[in-house]
Design a protein around this motif. Structure first.
Motif, PDB file in Angstrom:
ATOM      1  N   LEU A 137       3.990   9.967  -7.454  1.00 42.90           N
ATOM      2  CA  LEU A 137       5.134  10.120  -8.553  1.00 42.90           C
ATOM      3  C   LEU A 137       4.294  10.484  -9.680  1.00 42.90           C
ATOM      4  O   LEU A 137       4.777  11.390 -10.395  1.00 42.90           O
ATOM      5  N   ILE A 138       3.572   9.810  -9.907  1.00 43.47           N
ATOM      6  CA  ILE A 138       2.586  10.065 -11.390  1.00 43.47           C
ATOM      7  C   ILE A 138       1.961  11.391 -11.191  1.00 43.47           C
ATOM      8  O   ILE A 138       2.161  12.278 -12.066  1.00 43.47           O
ATOM      9  N   ALA A 139       1.592  11.880 -10.115  1.00 42.51           N
ATOM     10  CA  ALA A 139       0.831  13.226  -9.805  1.00 42.51           C
ATOM     11  C   ALA A 139       1.766  14.096 -10.064  1.00 42.51           C
ATOM     12  O   ALA A 139       1.538  15.239 -10.698  1.00 42.51           O
ATOM     13  N   PHE A 140       3.190  14.000  -9.402  1.00 42.17           N
ATOM     14  CA  PHE A 140       4.175  14.839  -9.328  1.00 42.17           C
ATOM     15  C   PHE A 140       4.517  15.180 -10.780  1.00 42.17           C
ATOM     16  O   PHE A 140       4.627  16.323 -11.233  1.00 42.17           O
ATOM     17  N   VAL A 141       4.786  13.975 -11.728  1.00 41.75           N
ATOM     18  CA  VAL A 141       5.143  14.059 -12.869  1.00 41.75           C
ATOM     19  C   VAL A 141       4.157  14.781 -13.729  1.00 41.75           C
ATOM     20  O   VAL A 141       4.556  15.918 -14.684  1.00 41.75           O
ATOM     21  N   THR A 201       4.341  18.659 -13.066  1.00 42.70           N
ATOM     22  CA  THR A 201       5.531  19.494 -13.521  1.00 42.70           C
ATOM     23  C   THR A 201       5.841  19.007 -14.860  1.00 42.70           C
ATOM     24  O   THR A 201       6.798  19.514 -15.439  1.00 42.70           O
ATOM     25  N   TYR A 202       5.114  18.449 -15.723  1.00 52.74           N
ATOM     26  CA  TYR A 202       5.537  17.889 -17.200  1.00 52.74           C
ATOM     27  C   TYR A 202       5.400  19.134 -17.914  1.00 52.74           C
ATOM     28  O   TYR A 202       4.414  19.813 -17.786  1.00 52.74           O
ATOM     29  N   PRO A 203       6.287  19.695 -18.936  1.00 55.75           N
ATOM     30  CA  PRO A 203       7.397  18.794 -19.276  1.00 55.75           C
ATOM     31  C   PRO A 203       8.706  19.121 -18.700  1.00 55.75           C
ATOM     32  O   PRO A 203       9.845  18.370 -19.018  1.00 55.75           O
ATOM     33  N   ASP A 204       8.658  19.984 -17.922  1.00 58.93           N
ATOM     34  CA  ASP A 204       9.906  20.162 -17.130  1.00 58.93           C
ATOM     35  C   ASP A 204       9.965  19.811 -15.752  1.00 58.93           C
ATOM     36  O   ASP A 204      10.364  20.459 -14.523  1.00 58.93           O
ATOM     37  N   THR A 205      10.134  18.506 -15.587  1.00 58.19           N
ATOM     38  CA  THR A 205       9.810  17.505 -14.465  1.00 58.19           C
ATOM     39  C   THR A 205      11.449  17.664 -13.756  1.00 58.19           C
ATOM     40  O   THR A 205      12.449  17.164 -14.547  1.00 58.19           O
ATOM     41  N   PRO A 206      11.436  18.223 -12.757  1.00 59.67           N
ATOM     42  CA  PRO A 206      12.829  18.317 -12.122  1.00 59.67           C
ATOM     43  C   PRO A 206      13.372  16.830 -11.652  1.00 59.67           C
ATOM     44  O   PRO A 206      12.503  16.322 -10.910  1.00 59.67           O
ATOM     45  N   ALA A 207      14.612  16.448 -12.189  1.00 57.39           N
ATOM     46  CA  ALA A 207      15.026  15.128 -11.557  1.00 57.39           C
ATOM     47  C   ALA A 207      15.277  15.275 -10.153  1.00 57.39           C
ATOM     48  O   ALA A 207      16.010  16.046  -9.640  1.00 57.39           O
ATOM     49  N   GLY A 208      15.075  14.273  -9.299  1.00 56.76           N
ATOM     50  CA  GLY A 208      15.401  14.461  -8.013  1.00 56.76           C
ATOM     51  C   GLY A 208      14.380  14.888  -6.965  1.00 56.76           C
ATOM     52  O   GLY A 208      14.463  14.743  -5.794  1.00 56.76           O
ATOM     53  N   ALA A 209      13.648  15.926  -7.615  1.00 62.43           N
ATOM     54  CA  ALA A 209      12.896  16.983  -6.679  1.00 62.43           C
ATOM     55  C   ALA A 209      11.743  16.114  -6.278  1.00 62.43           C
ATOM     56  O   ALA A 209      11.023  16.436  -5.126  1.00 62.43           O
ATOM     57  N   TRP A 210      11.343  15.085  -6.873  1.00 65.94           N
ATOM     58  CA  TRP A 210      10.387  14.214  -6.373  1.00 65.94           C
ATOM     59  C   TRP A 210      10.425  13.800  -5.316  1.00 65.94           C
ATOM     60  O   TRP A 210       9.488  13.471  -4.207  1.00 65.94           O
ATOM     61  N   LEU A 236       0.888  -1.276   0.117  1.00 70.75           N
ATOM     62  CA  LEU A 236      -0.207  -0.035   0.090  1.00 70.75           C
ATOM     63  C   LEU A 236       0.766   1.157   0.037  1.00 70.75           C
ATOM     64  O   LEU A 236       0.428   2.216  -0.682  1.00 70.75           O
ATOM     65  N   SER A 237       1.940   1.007   0.869  1.00 70.92           N
ATOM     66  CA  SER A 237       2.895   2.650   0.888  1.00 70.92           C
ATOM     67  C   SER A 237       3.514   2.632  -0.495  1.00 70.92           C
ATOM     68  O   SER A 237       3.554   3.726  -1.140  1.00 70.92           O
ATOM     69  N   PHE A 238       4.120   1.559  -1.343  1.00 67.90           N
ATOM     70  CA  PHE A 238       4.445   1.590  -2.660  1.00 67.90           C
ATOM     71  C   PHE A 238       3.476   2.144  -3.484  1.00 67.90           C
ATOM     72  O   PHE A 238       3.816   2.896  -4.558  1.00 67.90           O
ATOM     73  N   THR A 239       2.215   1.803  -3.380  1.00 69.52           N
ATOM     74  CA  THR A 239       1.241   2.171  -4.422  1.00 69.52           C
ATOM     75  C   THR A 239       0.988   3.565  -4.172  1.00 69.52           C
ATOM     76  O   THR A 239       0.803   4.550  -5.077  1.00 69.52           O
ATOM     77  N   ALA A 240       0.955   4.246  -2.973  1.00 70.12           N
ATOM     78  CA  ALA A 240       0.722   5.374  -2.704  1.00 70.12           C
ATOM     79  C   ALA A 240       1.948   6.313  -3.225  1.00 70.12           C
ATOM     80  O   ALA A 240       1.738   7.529  -3.868  1.00 70.12           O
ATOM     81  N   LEU A 241       3.298   5.889  -2.921  1.00 63.45           N
ATOM     82  CA  LEU A 241       4.448   6.636  -3.663  1.00 63.45           C
ATOM     83  C   LEU A 241       4.199   6.577  -5.207  1.00 63.45           C
ATOM     84  O   LEU A 241       4.388   7.616  -5.690  1.00 63.45           O
TER      85      LEU A 241
END
Length: 134
Positions: A73-77, A80-89, A64-69
């Motif tokens: 991550l999908i929501a973060f990308v 911030t798309y198309p300028d998704t900052p690498a590592g900021a996630w 469940l924790s990895f599913t939430a993560l």
């Protein structure tokens, strides 16, 4: 002992809502938030039915924790798309990384106990008779 579908669903629903899979009791199952009592105060079910019982609960919590993560991550990308900052996630999802496992830990314990009850039904004498429930 065969259980009908509604009894199985009721057992799982009790586990998902922090209740005892046998009697549905919710109050008094946890001390200090994350510490589960040894036995249900109402029906006397021993929650750790076998040695290593909570390995399944840890597995559920991890999934469940990895599913939430993953969804975070999908929501973060997506945000911030198309300028998704690498590592900021990592910093953006730090609350998910820290809080979700803690918040889901009690649910994973009661849910796993309910799943265990469905896989290994109660044996005679494992709980008090219903007429003796407090």
């Amino acid at each position: 002992m065969t259980q009908d579908r509604s009894a199985q669903l009721r057992c799982l629903a009790r586990g998902l809502t922090l209740g005892c899979g046998v009697c549905g009791r919710r109050r008094g199952l946890f001390r200090r938030g994350l510490v589960m009592v040894e036995r249900c105060p109402r029906c006397s079910l021993t929650f750790e039915r076998t040695e290593g019982h909570y390995i399944g609960a840890i597995g559920i919590n991890t999934i469940l924790s990895f599913t939430a993560l993953f969804f975070g991550l999908i929501a973060f990308v997506a945000a911030t798309y198309p300028d998704t900052p690498a590592g900021a996630w990592v910093f953006a999802l730090l609350p998910v990384l820290a809080l979700v496992p803690l918040l889901l830990y009690p649910v994973s314990k009661t849910l796993w106990t309910s799943i265990d009850l469905l896989m290994r039904p109660l044996e005679p004498g494992e709980v008090l008779p219903e007429s003796e429930w407090h």
